[in-house]
Scaffold this active site. Structure first.
Site, short mmCIF file in Angstrom:
data_model
loop_
_atom_site.label_atom_id
_atom_site.label_comp_id
_atom_site.label_asym_id
_atom_site.label_seq_id
_atom_site.Cartn_x
_atom_site.Cartn_y
_atom_site.Cartn_z
N TYR A 180 0.77 -1.40 -0.10
CA TYR A 180 0.04 -0.24 -0.01
C TYR A 180 0.79 1.11 0.16
O TYR A 180 0.51 2.45 -0.51
CB TYR A 180 -0.99 0.11 1.16
CG TYR A 180 -1.85 -1.01 1.21
CD1 TYR A 180 -2.28 -2.11 0.36
CD2 TYR A 180 -2.77 -1.44 2.57
CE1 TYR A 180 -2.93 -3.00 0.26
CE2 TYR A 180 -3.80 -2.19 2.62
CZ TYR A 180 -3.93 -2.91 1.64
OH TYR A 180 -4.88 -3.92 1.74
N HIS A 183 0.31 -11.53 2.11
CA HIS A 183 -0.89 -10.69 1.25
C HIS A 183 -1.43 -11.64 0.22
O HIS A 183 -2.49 -11.68 -0.14
CB HIS A 183 -0.23 -9.68 0.56
CG HIS A 183 -0.91 -8.60 0.35
ND1 HIS A 183 -0.46 -7.19 0.41
CD2 HIS A 183 -2.37 -8.57 0.02
CE1 HIS A 183 -1.77 -6.35 0.18
NE2 HIS A 183 -2.88 -7.12 -0.13
#
Length: 267
Positions: free
Chosen positions: A40, A98
């Site tokens: 991110y 992730h």
């Protein structure tokens, strides 16, 4: 904080000052679970917001995720240490993979054991996975052992209900964290959700969140607006009926939003 709060704040796509202000607002509103990730690019901003908020560390549940590029023996632990430095904490509460590695560049056994080592070193309290299929989840449990995987974070909203994976996680004693609960805003104009919302003097977003909570899921909606952050928290007070749940279940459309080229072969 040792247990995952059922409602947290997601930070996907939040950058720079917007990320700082959004997280600070969320913490002021009462959120105590903040979800971020290496990819991110906002761990530093999340850390600044947490520091500036004045909320004691022990009251927070912080989640971050290890990106695909960092799954190797050489990169894994150092990337986690870098995340902790950016977040300005000694450890996170939950460290996730992730995505599963699809191309076989790194074996699942290698990166799962590196994940477990981070837990053993005290870099994280809990460990888990994200975007794992049923088969991958079972493989992970075989590698790490029962009771090690805290959560599987997967896409869940009324148009992608992921019931098979959710049910399997429950059978294996793994909490499901649903991301993109508002289907990138689509729920706001949905006639069924609008109708249910009117019964509760609520918003369609609140109904979509309450639908996940009713299933026993944790969920992490994202917003940059204080009024929406506050409204999302109010969903905790809504208890949907079985009939409401049936109406929402009929919205299933296998409509997946997060489906990059490196995604696994979905269930």
């Amino acid at each position: 904080m040792s247990e995952l709060p059922s409602l947290g704040m997601g930070t996907f796509r939040l950058e720079g000052d917007v990320a700082i202000e959004s997280v600070k607002q969320a913490l002021e509103s009462g959120y105590r679970h903040i979800d971020t990730a290496q990819i991110y690019g906002n761990e530093l901003e999340v850390g600044i917001a947490i520091e500036q908020s004045g909320v004691p560390r022990e009251e927070l549940f912080i989640t971050t995720k290890v990106w695909l590029d960092n799954l190797t023996q050489d990169a894994f632990t150092s990337s986690v240490e870098d995340s902790l430095n950016k977040l300005r904490v000694e450890s996170v509460d939950l460290l996730l993979l992730h995505w599963p590695e699809k191309d076989g560049r790194v074996s699942m056994e290698t990166y799962l054991k590196l994940l477990a080592q981070c837990q053993q070193k005290g870099l994280t309290k809990h460990i888990g996975v994200s975007n794992f299929t049923i088969k991958q989840l079972d493989n992970a449990i075989d590698i790490l052992g029962e009771g090690k995987i805290y959560t599987n974070q997967i896409e869940v909203h009324p148009y992608l209900q992921n019931t098979a994976v959710i049910e399997h996680c429950k059978q294996r004693g793994i909490t499901v964290t649903g991301y993109m609960p508002l289907a990138v805003g689509k729920v706001m104009s949905d006639g069924v959700l609008i109708k249910i919302a009117e019964r509760y003097n609520a918003t369609p977003a609140q109904i979509a969140i309450a639908w996940q909570l009713k299933q026993g899921l944790a969920t992490i909606p994202s917003s940059t607006k204080r009024k929406n952050l506050d409204a999302n928290l109010e969903a905790l007070k809504i208890t949907l009926t079985d009939e409401d749940m049936r109406e929402i279940s009929a919205l299933e459309a296998n409509e997946r939003i997060a489906n990059p080229e490196f995604a696994p072969n979905w269930d």
